[in-house]
Write an enzyme that holds these catalytic residues in place. Structure first.
Site, PDB file in Angstrom:
ATOM      1  N   SER A  31      10.396  10.354  -2.694  1.00 51.54           N
ATOM      2  CA  SER A  31      10.534  10.379  -4.207  1.00 51.54           C
ATOM      3  C   SER A  31      11.147  11.852  -4.716  1.00 51.54           C
ATOM      4  O   SER A  31      10.692  12.860  -4.486  1.00 51.54           O
ATOM      5  CB  SER A  31       9.103  10.008  -4.993  1.00 51.54           C
ATOM      6  OG  SER A  31       8.827   8.889  -4.754  1.00 51.54           O
ATOM      7  N   HIS A  62      14.730   6.688  -5.740  1.00 47.63           N
ATOM      8  CA  HIS A  62      14.880   6.432  -4.604  1.00 47.63           C
ATOM      9  C   HIS A  62      16.171   5.662  -4.500  1.00 47.63           C
ATOM     10  O   HIS A  62      16.584   4.615  -4.933  1.00 47.63           O
ATOM     11  CB  HIS A  62      13.948   5.313  -3.997  1.00 47.63           C
ATOM     12  CG  HIS A  62      12.568   5.940  -3.851  1.00 47.63           C
ATOM     13  ND1 HIS A  62      12.126   6.096  -2.579  1.00 47.63           N
ATOM     14  CD2 HIS A  62      11.478   6.288  -4.715  1.00 47.63           C
ATOM     15  CE1 HIS A  62      10.994   6.729  -2.472  1.00 47.63           C
ATOM     16  NE2 HIS A  62      10.702   6.767  -3.810  1.00 47.63           N
ATOM     17  N   HIS A  84       8.142   0.334  -1.050  1.00 44.63           N
ATOM     18  CA  HIS A  84       6.731   0.531  -1.127  1.00 44.63           C
ATOM     19  C   HIS A  84       5.990  -0.755  -1.099  1.00 44.63           C
ATOM     20  O   HIS A  84       6.582  -1.697  -1.756  1.00 44.63           O
ATOM     21  CB  HIS A  84       6.311   1.520  -1.992  1.00 44.63           C
ATOM     22  CG  HIS A  84       6.926   2.804  -2.172  1.00 44.63           C
ATOM     23  ND1 HIS A  84       8.194   2.987  -2.761  1.00 44.63           N
ATOM     24  CD2 HIS A  84       6.539   3.815  -1.973  1.00 44.63           C
ATOM     25  CE1 HIS A  84       8.489   4.029  -2.578  1.00 44.63           C
ATOM     26  NE2 HIS A  84       7.794   4.925  -2.142  1.00 44.63           N
ATOM     27  N   TYR A  86       3.568  -1.476  -3.120  1.00 40.08           N
ATOM     28  CA  TYR A  86       3.398  -1.877  -4.714  1.00 40.08           C
ATOM     29  C   TYR A  86       4.687  -2.476  -5.360  1.00 40.08           C
ATOM     30  O   TYR A  86       4.482  -2.899  -6.330  1.00 40.08           O
ATOM     31  CB  TYR A  86       2.764  -0.339  -5.416  1.00 40.08           C
ATOM     32  CG  TYR A  86       3.902   0.620  -5.490  1.00 40.08           C
ATOM     33  CD1 TYR A  86       5.289   0.533  -6.090  1.00 40.08           C
ATOM     34  CD2 TYR A  86       3.763   1.899  -4.585  1.00 40.08           C
ATOM     35  CE1 TYR A  86       6.262   1.814  -6.248  1.00 40.08           C
ATOM     36  CE2 TYR A  86       4.821   3.097  -4.736  1.00 40.08           C
ATOM     37  CZ  TYR A  86       5.834   2.776  -5.508  1.00 40.08           C
ATOM     38  OH  TYR A  86       6.705   3.865  -5.473  1.00 40.08           O
ATOM     39  N   GLU A  87       5.922  -2.274  -4.759  1.00 43.14           N
ATOM     40  CA  GLU A  87       7.065  -3.043  -5.140  1.00 43.14           C
ATOM     41  C   GLU A  87       6.739  -4.516  -5.167  1.00 43.14           C
ATOM     42  O   GLU A  87       7.718  -5.133  -5.592  1.00 43.14           O
ATOM     43  CB  GLU A  87       8.281  -2.461  -4.794  1.00 43.14           C
ATOM     44  CG  GLU A  87       8.258  -0.986  -5.059  1.00 43.14           C
ATOM     45  CD  GLU A  87       9.857  -0.354  -4.312  1.00 43.14           C
ATOM     46  OE1 GLU A  87      10.822  -0.795  -4.746  1.00 43.14           O
ATOM     47  OE2 GLU A  87       9.352   0.314  -3.401  1.00 43.14           O
ATOM     48  N   ALA A 114       6.268  12.666  -1.619  1.00 39.47           N
ATOM     49  CA  ALA A 114       5.810  13.309  -2.724  1.00 39.47           C
ATOM     50  C   ALA A 114       4.244  12.894  -2.882  1.00 39.47           C
ATOM     51  O   ALA A 114       3.786  11.636  -2.301  1.00 39.47           O
ATOM     52  CB  ALA A 114       6.319  12.817  -4.007  1.00 39.47           C
ATOM     53  N   MET A 218       1.394   7.159  -1.499  1.00 41.17           N
ATOM     54  CA  MET A 218       1.669   5.626  -1.760  1.00 41.17           C
ATOM     55  C   MET A 218       2.360   5.219  -0.511  1.00 41.17           C
ATOM     56  O   MET A 218       2.961   4.127  -0.802  1.00 41.17           O
ATOM     57  CB  MET A 218       2.170   5.218  -2.898  1.00 41.17           C
ATOM     58  CG  MET A 218       1.062   5.469  -4.015  1.00 41.17           C
ATOM     59  SD  MET A 218       1.706   4.963  -5.877  1.00 41.17           S
ATOM     60  CE  MET A 218       0.555   5.951  -6.845  1.00 41.17           C
ATOM     61  N   SER A 219       2.819   6.344   0.333  1.00 40.25           N
ATOM     62  CA  SER A 219       3.809   5.712   1.541  1.00 40.25           C
ATOM     63  C   SER A 219       3.467   6.231   2.748  1.00 40.25           C
ATOM     64  O   SER A 219       2.277   6.610   3.135  1.00 40.25           O
ATOM     65  CB  SER A 219       5.144   6.174   1.091  1.00 40.25           C
ATOM     66  OG  SER A 219       5.238   7.461   1.140  1.00 40.25           O
ATOM     67  N   ASN A 242       2.224  17.400  -7.711  1.00 37.77           N
ATOM     68  CA  ASN A 242       1.117  17.439  -8.796  1.00 37.77           C
ATOM     69  C   ASN A 242      -0.138  17.445  -8.314  1.00 37.77           C
ATOM     70  O   ASN A 242      -0.492  17.240  -7.150  1.00 37.77           O
ATOM     71  CB  ASN A 242       1.111  16.034  -9.568  1.00 37.77           C
ATOM     72  CG  ASN A 242       0.996  14.641  -8.598  1.00 37.77           C
ATOM     73  OD1 ASN A 242       1.807  14.258  -7.938  1.00 37.77           O
ATOM     74  ND2 ASN A 242      -0.423  14.245  -8.665  1.00 37.77           N
ATOM     75  N   HIS A 254       5.059   9.639 -13.208  1.00 39.08           N
ATOM     76  CA  HIS A 254       6.153   9.389 -12.290  1.00 39.08           C
ATOM     77  C   HIS A 254       7.142  10.616 -12.668  1.00 39.08           C
ATOM     78  O   HIS A 254       7.823  11.257 -11.623  1.00 39.08           O
ATOM     79  CB  HIS A 254       6.686   8.057 -12.273  1.00 39.08           C
ATOM     80  CG  HIS A 254       7.963   8.001 -11.105  1.00 39.08           C
ATOM     81  ND1 HIS A 254       7.601   8.029  -9.844  1.00 39.08           N
ATOM     82  CD2 HIS A 254       9.229   7.873 -11.388  1.00 39.08           C
ATOM     83  CE1 HIS A 254       8.572   7.911  -9.308  1.00 39.08           C
ATOM     84  NE2 HIS A 254       9.671   7.715 -10.147  1.00 39.08           N
TER      85      HIS A 254
HETATM   86  N1  HPA Z   1      -1.324   9.879  -6.390  1.00 45.57           N
HETATM   87  C1  HPA Z   1      -0.689   9.117  -5.519  1.00 45.57           C
HETATM   88  N2  HPA Z   1       0.588   9.087  -5.132  1.00 45.57           N
HETATM   89  C2  HPA Z   1       1.161  10.210  -5.528  1.00 45.57           C
HETATM   90  C3  HPA Z   1       0.688  11.221  -6.208  1.00 45.57           C
HETATM   91  C4  HPA Z   1      -0.749  11.009  -6.706  1.00 45.57           C
HETATM   92  O1  HPA Z   1      -1.210  11.857  -7.361  1.00 45.57           O
HETATM   93  N3  HPA Z   1       1.614  12.231  -6.471  1.00 45.57           N
HETATM   94  C5  HPA Z   1       3.012  11.748  -5.868  1.00 45.57           C
HETATM   95  N4  HPA Z   1       2.700  10.542  -5.086  1.00 45.57           N
END
Ligand code: HPA
Length: 287
Positions: A31, A62, A84, A86-87, A114, A218-219, A242, A254
């Protein structure tokens, strides 16, 4: 058509476009990190939509292109953007691109993502080497019949395979040395993968910390698993976009993840540009 045949068809399509370029190193850009592919010299660009059976990303940030060429002088193949779970993609679709990289002949892959920082000592924008992972996605991409033809190396392609050095020690050391030589900060951590797409609750983050995780995302984990099945060596690099839920007062978004990714992608680009020739040289030295 079997899954293996679909991957073979996709890989043949890409191979035909690479000419005599033979990348031994693959890279997956997460990301906000896709622009790293702009550092590739003489790029061959193949949109995912053109590759037979290849899944296309629906996430903003992406891009969805395969970019092959030379990075720091070394032949590489990059995936600019991933798909992903989740998609709505199945585990086999999520790991399809990694399987294609395997059949293209790569021996090592750099997986970038990320991630949220669970360790309070992390700073937003830091890059972190993944030393190990915890799979909390609730599934494993290897479930189903084993396909030994995916093996890229003697002894790989087994039903049960070792994950005790999922992220190769020598690749981690090379990344540390390279960052040190370049004078930039590189931390490290244990990456825990969730399915998403909701971010975590503060209680989940406290639970994950207790389990030993310092990064959450998430990847990556499904890709690492299939790469190890094939016998491909993995380097994982997280961009801490973050602080994880409960560690900061601002709600997660996001947009924040994407913006931080954009700010550090040039540092990541510099690191990858130095790493590509380093990895290639060490792969050649391998027996
Ligand atoms: N949680 C899950 N996935 C992420 C995060 C997060 O804080 N930051 C970037 N991808």
């Amino acid at each position: 058509m079997s899954y293996f045949d679909q991957v073979t068809e996709a890989a043949s399509y890409v191979k035909a476009r690479l000419g005599n370029l033979k990348p031994r190193v693959g890279m997956v850009l997460g990301s906000g990190l896709g622009d790293v592919a702009e550092s590739v010299a003489n790029p061959v660009v193949v949109p995912y939509g053109a590759i037979p059976h290849f899944p296309e990303s629906t996430v903003e940030g992406h891009q969805g292109r395969l970019v092959a060429g030379r990075l720091g002088g070394a032949p590489v193949v990059m995936l600019q953007g991933r798909v992903h779970f989740y998609e709505g993609y199945t585990p086999l679709q999520v790991t399809f691109p990694m399987r294609v990289l395997g059949l293209l002949g790569i021996e090592a892959v750099v997986l970038t993502n990320a991630a949220g920082g669970i360790d309070e000592n992390y700073k937003i924008g830091q890059l972190a080497i993944i030393t190990d992972h915890i799979n909390m996605m609730g599934w494993n991409p290897m479930v189903g019949p084993n396909e030994p033809r995916f093996a890229r190396k003697q002894g790989a392609g087994q039903r049960f395979f070792d994950m005790s050095e999922a992220y190769a020690g020598w690749l981690q050391q090379l990344a540390r040395d390279t960052a040190f030589a370049e004078g930039f900060d590189l931390t490290e951590g244990v990456y825990l993968a969730v399915s998403g797409p909701s971010f975590e609750t503060p209680a989940e983050i406290r639970a994950f910390r207790a389990l030993g995780a310092t990064l959450v995302g998430m990847s990556t984990v499904p890709e690492t698993i299939v790469a190890r099945h094939m016998g491909i060596q993995v380097l994982g690099i997280s961009c801490i976009t973050n602080m994880a839920a409960g560690l900061s007062t601002t709600p997660l978004s996001h947009a924040e993840v994407f913006e931080t990714g954009k700010q550090v992608r040039w540092r990541l680009a510099r690191l990858l540009e130095q790493l590509a020739p380093g990895i290639s040289t060490l792969l050649e030295a391998e027996p």
